[in-house]
Motif scaffolding. Structure first.
Motif, mmCIF file in Angstrom:
data_model
loop_
_atom_site.group_PDB
_atom_site.id
_atom_site.type_symbol
_atom_site.label_atom_id
_atom_site.label_comp_id
_atom_site.label_asym_id
_atom_site.label_seq_id
_atom_site.Cartn_x
_atom_site.Cartn_y
_atom_site.Cartn_z
ATOM 1 N N VAL A 136 -0.921 9.103 0.904
ATOM 2 C CA VAL A 136 -1.922 9.312 -0.144
ATOM 3 C C VAL A 136 -2.594 10.668 0.084
ATOM 4 C CG1 VAL A 136 -2.383 6.867 -0.530
ATOM 5 C CG2 VAL A 136 -3.686 8.109 1.209
ATOM 6 N N LYS B 208 -10.228 4.236 1.933
ATOM 7 C CA LYS B 208 -10.308 5.658 1.627
ATOM 8 C C LYS B 208 -9.618 6.457 2.714
ATOM 9 C CE LYS B 208 -13.506 9.374 0.424
ATOM 10 N NZ LYS B 208 -14.914 9.765 0.230
ATOM 11 N N PHE C 67 0.873 -1.188 0.000
ATOM 12 C CA PHE C 67 0.000 0.000 0.000
ATOM 13 C C PHE C 67 0.905 1.233 0.000
ATOM 14 C CE2 PHE C 67 0.788 -1.169 4.397
ATOM 15 C CZ PHE C 67 1.172 0.019 4.994
ATOM 16 N N PRO C 68 0.419 2.394 -0.468
ATOM 17 C CA PRO C 68 1.252 3.603 -0.494
ATOM 18 C C PRO C 68 1.472 4.136 0.908
ATOM 19 C CG PRO C 68 -0.966 4.113 -1.249
ATOM 20 C CD PRO C 68 -0.896 2.618 -1.112
ATOM 21 N N GLN D 145 -10.191 -2.133 -0.619
ATOM 22 C CA GLN D 145 -10.197 -0.715 -1.005
ATOM 23 C C GLN D 145 -10.361 0.150 0.238
ATOM 24 O OE1 GLN D 145 -9.816 0.529 -4.224
ATOM 25 N NE2 GLN D 145 -9.293 -1.609 -4.683
ATOM 26 N N THR E 71 -8.737 10.194 -0.847
ATOM 27 C CA THR E 71 -8.400 9.338 -1.989
ATOM 28 C C THR E 71 -8.585 7.867 -1.600
ATOM 29 O OG1 THR E 71 -6.797 10.944 -2.788
ATOM 30 C CG2 THR E 71 -6.583 8.689 -3.625
ATOM 31 N N THR E 72 -9.205 7.107 -2.504
ATOM 32 C CA THR E 72 -9.376 5.664 -2.300
ATOM 33 C C THR E 72 -8.193 4.931 -2.925
ATOM 34 O OG1 THR E 72 -11.772 5.881 -2.320
ATOM 35 C CG2 THR E 72 -10.873 3.699 -2.743
ATOM 36 N N PHE E 73 -7.630 3.979 -2.191
ATOM 37 C CA PHE E 73 -6.469 3.228 -2.697
ATOM 38 C C PHE E 73 -6.606 1.766 -2.279
ATOM 39 C CE2 PHE E 73 -5.503 4.785 1.490
ATOM 40 C CZ PHE E 73 -4.844 3.742 2.137
ATOM 41 N N GLU E 74 -5.782 0.939 -2.854
ATOM 42 C CA GLU E 74 -5.814 -0.513 -2.586
ATOM 43 C C GLU E 74 -4.676 -0.896 -1.648
ATOM 44 O OE1 GLU E 74 -6.858 -4.173 -5.376
ATOM 45 O OE2 GLU E 74 -4.793 -3.509 -5.678
#
Length: 976
Positions: free
Chosen positions: A649, A699, A645-646, A697, A653-656
């Protein structure tokens, strides 16, 4: 004599004959009767003349009757007393009525009289007795009697006249005054006018006395002998009443050239006034105004003769007079019966030719004739080859013109070796086919009577057929094989040696028409087309290409993980060195399990080991082999690893976020194990593992901060779970836009070096929000200087000031990271002449820097002025205005402060955009020659002080040198 005159004459003569007969009888009786003569005791009256004369005719009805007596005769003396005393009477009677005139004295009441009698006069000098002018009837016979003495008395009493003392005469009146009795018809112009002109006729009438007559009604009647235009002749007026002048003018016009008979009929108050008269007119055609061309073609050939015919008419369409001269295309001709004819030689160039018929400079008519080219006369720009291929087609083209060089008409027939075509804009093009045998042949071109010829050589043709081709029935992929054959032209002739031939791109040449080429088979099995090309001729045949020996095992499919002791399929495909599927039935072994290919593919059922861990599956076919590793899955989940994962972010922002669940031995857990990822502001979403991996997912929150991520995996059999937390950070979005505001909003400031423009840049992110206060801003300018108030954003904004002492437009750029924005500020020339007045001037002086200063206004006996200490600066502020009362913006003013006995300080300052200015002139020291005492209450207490001072003068002028403000100050040198 007119008819009415003859009628009147006969009537007058008959009347007069009867009157005379009566008079003669009376005279005869009077003269011959003895009895009467004896009874008469009077005398005869000595009348020598009468007016009118006896037996007169056509006597004016307004005539005055008179008797002329012989004053020298004895008889006159006998009657003189009667005449002078008015004892005489004159009677005028017409047989039905009588009018009596008495001597003047009797008529005025002296002696007997009649009230209705008129006055008769006697002129003793001439012996004339007369009546006033009478009013008599027309054409009436009147008898006039002069009576005296007994006859006088008889007339007064209406008795018959005695034989003596009277004399009578008779006359006949003429027409009434101004009665039309005599007519005349005259012409004041020519009797043969043109149709564009007129004939002027006059009908006049007089009475019997030659006076102009009036009142008769005259009607004009026109009779035309022409037939082209009906009722074209007009009389103006058509009818009218004779005026007091006694004459009427009639204008006769006609638009047709013809003869016109003009008849006049007149009628008056009496039948005798009737009259008729007539006159013949001949109207001639007008001057030429139009030429009517006839039988003129719309087009004609150049250089030919053209006969131009037509008719010339006047403005009303009448043919002009014979012999009228006109010009036809510069050739002079004359008309006959209005017609003309002229022959012209047409120009030699194709154009629109205008035929004009003129009369002097006036164009009477014109026509445009389109000049056509003549018959074919020349060939130009011929294009024909001198050598062609046998049997080939080629174009023969050129241009056909007439003898003058004009291109012939479209559609002119041209033949080339008997092949016909037609021209278009003079051009032609004919396709011609060469003979099939080599040699020479003639080209013959004809157009009309013009012929042109050329000899052309026919050479052999190109390849047209490929024959006797030999190719193997089948070949192995990528192998070489020979392709041979023969090439002939379209007429079965072998092509010449060295003719180029390509076989699938392999070049060869012919020898006696034959060729051979070595071709390499493709790397893919199947039908392979062999294409042979010789010039524009091609030939295609085919051979079968077979695949090669096994060289690679591809597309292997096997599960990444299996459970201990389970069976699973391993599949793939076997290809030769070029990737082609090997032939059906090729042997394959998969971990010692034998199978064969079908269309190059295979599958084998393999049993997994009973122990967990990696398991290598070995696949072999011919010399090719490949190995695949399959994981035999372990026990329940024991740990979670391989987080993905980052670290940071953007907010919202939604990320995986992903991880791998493993057993106690570190192998991925079995597929399908339940798991989820939770964190940020998103909800929990369940998923399942694939090769131990699971994802979710997430956020990020809407604010910048660190936040936790929770990774959880379950064992489906034991319901045991493992959870691990990790940290990520939400950061603000980067800047994406810069906007710059300029103060003043006009973007225009004076180039005085100290008046500046304030620039404020606002930096926003992709949501339009101001960014955080950590971004560095850089300002640059192309003119003047920029001084930055802040180097980093504050509240998302950063400001700067721009100055210039040079006029022009400055491009000022602010940069934040990779973003930049450019705005423009115009530095204008300062207004040095617009100041007309100064107001609101105030002073101040700091006691901190200037001892004794108190910034007060004092009255030292000369009025109230500001008190300023010498050898210090004093601050002066004010506002400048233009002549129309507006602020003098950005204007230069010169300020001087002089001190009596001291120096003068002078400086130039510029007003701001509101006309305001501030400066601090120096108060030079003087002599302190004046003094003034007063009381003050300062930190020393209430006390009396004395200021020693000099006059100070503040003067402000515009750049034109005109003084616009003056003020005085008390400048104090010292205080005691």
């Amino acid at each position: 004599m007119s008819t009415i005159d003859s009628v009147r004459a006969r009537a007058a003569r008959a009347t007069w004959v009867s009157v005379c007969a009566v008079l003669l009888m009376a005279v005869t009786v009077h003269a011959t009767s003895p009895e009467q003569k004896q009874e008469s005791k009077g005398q005869n009256l000595p009348v020598v003349a009468t007016v009118p004369t006896d037996e007169a005719v056509k006597v004016r009805p307004d005539t005055a009757v008179s008797f002329q007596l012989d004053t020298r005769s004895p008889e006159f003396r006998a009657f003189r007393q009667q005449f002078e005393s008015g004892r005489f009477a004159i009677q005028v009677e017409d047989g039905s009525s009588a009018r009596l005139f008495l001597g003047e004295q009797r008529a005025n009441g002296k002696g007997p009289s009649q009230p209705s009698a008129g006055v008769a006069t006697f002129d003793v000098q001439t012996g004339t007795l007369s009546t006033p002018a009478l009013s008599l009837r027309r054409y009436t016979t009147y008898t006039v009697t002069l009576a005296v003495k007994a006859a006088y008395e008889a007339l007064l009493h209406g008795q018959p006249l005695p034989g003596d003392d009277s004399v009578s005469f008779a006359f006949i009146t003429g027409s009434a005054l101004r009665e039309p009795t005599h007519y005349a018809l005259t012409s004041t112009g020519e009797l043969s006018p043109r149709v564009t002109g007129k004939a002027s006729l006059t009908v006049s009438a007089v009475d019997d006395y030659g006076n102009a007559a009036s009142g008769a009604h005259v009607v004009a009647t026109l009779t035309e002998d022409g037939s082209r235009l009906a009722s074209s002749a007009v009389a103006i007026p058509a009818q009218a009443t004779l005026p007091a002048s006694g004459s009427l003018s009639f204008d006769i016009t006609d638009t047709e050239a013809e003869g016109v008979q003009v008849a006049f009929q007149s009628s008056g108050a009496y039948p005798e006034n009737a009259w008729s008269g007539s006159l013949s007119l001949r109207f001639r055609p007008g001057l030429p105004t139009q030429a009517l061309l006839r039988d003129l073609p719309a087009q004609a050939q150049v250089g030919t003769r053209l006969t131009v015919k037509g008719t010339v008419v006047d403005v009303y369409g009448n043919t002009v007079e014979d012999g009228t001269a006109v010009s036809v295309g510069g050739q002079s001709v004359t008309t006959e019966a209005g017609a003309f004819s002229a022959t012209q030689l047409l120009p030699t160039l194709v154009s629109d030719y205008t035929v004009e018929v003129r009369s002097s400079l006036t164009v009477l008519g014109s026509a445009v004739i389109h000049l056509l080219p003549g018959d074919p006369g020349l060939f130009r720009d011929l294009m024909a080859p001198s050598s062609v291929v046998v049997g080939s087609g080629f174009e023969v083209s050129g241009q056909v013109t007439d003898v003058y060089g004009n291109t012939v008409l479209d559609g002119t027939t041209v033949t080339v070796n008997g092949v016909a075509t037609t021209t278009a804009t003079g051009l032609f093009s004919v396709p011609v086919t060469a003979p099939t045998k080599t040699g020479s042949f003639s080209l013959v071109i004809k157009a009309g009577s013009v012929t042109w010829s050329r000899t052309v050589h026919a050479r052999s043709g190109p390849p047209a057929a490929i024959n006797d081709v030999t190719v193997p029935a089948s070949v192995v992929v990528a192998s070489a094989f020979d392709v041979c054959g023969a090439v002939a032209d379209a007429y079965d002739n072998a092509v010449s040696d060295g003719t180029a031939v390509t076989v699938n791109g392999v070049a060869a040449t012919t020898t006696s028409g034959a060729f051979c080429a070595s071709v390499t088979a493709p790397t893919r099995p199947g039908a392979f087309n062999v294409s042979i090309q010789a010039d524009a001729v091609s030939f295609t045949t085919s051979t079968q290409v077979r695949s090669g020996a096994p060289a690679a095992i591809n597309s292997v499919t096997a599960p990444t993980s299996v459970t201990p002791g389970s069976q699973f399929n391993v599949c793939g495909a076997v290809a030769d060195a070029y990737g082609n599927a090997v032939l059906d039935g090729t042997a394959v072994t998969v971990s010692e399990v034998a199978t064969t290919t079908r269309t190059g593919s295979f599958c084998a059922l393999v049993t997994a080991p009973t122990k967990s861990g990696p398991f290598n599956v070995v696949i072999q076919s011919g010399t090719a082999s490949v190995t695949r590793s399959v994981q035999v899955m372990g026990g329940p989940v024991a740990t979670i690893t391989d987080f993905s994962f980052p670290a940071s972010v953007e907010t919202n922002t939604t990320f995986e976020a992903c991880a791998i669940a493993r057993d106690a031995q570190g192998y991925p857990v079995a597929d399908g194990s339940m798991a989820y990822v939770q964190g940020g502001v998103g909800s929990t979403v369940w998923t399942s593992t694939v090769a131990g991996r699971f994802c979710g997912q997430v956020k990020a929150p809407s604010y910048t901060a660190s936040f936790s991520l929770y990774f959880t995996a379950y064992d489906n059999a034991t319901y045991r779970n493992v959870s691990v937390s990790k940290m990520a950070r939400a950061v603000a979005p980067p800047p994406v836009n810069i906007t710059v505001a300029i103060d003043p909003v006009s973007g225009s400031v004076p180039a005085d070096g100290y008046t500046g423009a304030t620039l404020t840049a606002s930096v926003t992110d992709k949501y339009g929000r101001l960014v955080a206060d950590t971004y560095l801003a850089t300002w640059t300018t192309t003119l003047g200087s920029v001084y930055s108030n802040t180097s980093h954003t504050s509240g998302g904004k950063v400001s700067a000031m721009a100055y210039s002492s040079v006029t022009g437009t400055a491009a000022i750029t602010v940069s934040v990271g990779s973003l930049s924005r450019t705005v423009y500020v115009t530095f204008t020339r300062p207004d040095n002449s617009g100041v007309a007045s100064i107001s609101g001037v105030s002073y101040s002086q700091s006691s901190y820097y200037c001892s004794g200063a108190d910034s007060t206004y004092r009255n030292f006996g000369y009025g109230t002025y500001f008190r300023a200490m010498q050898n210090c600066n004093v601050t002066v502020t004010g506002t400048a205005y233009t002549s129309n009362g507006t602020y003098a913006r950005n204007a230069a003013i010169t300020v001087s402060l002089s001190v009596s006995g001291g120096l003068t300080w002078t400086s130039t300052v510029y007003t701001d955009s509101y006309g305001r200015f501030t400066l601090s002139p120096y108060v030079y020291g003087g002599y302190g020659s004046r003094s003034y005492s007063y009381y003050v209450n300062d930190y020393y207490g209430y006390r009396r002080v004395t200021d020693y001072w000099d006059w100070g003068t503040l003067s402000i002028s515009s750049m034109t040198g005109r003084t616009v403000f003056t003020d005085h100050l008390y400048t104090v040198k010292y205080r005691r």
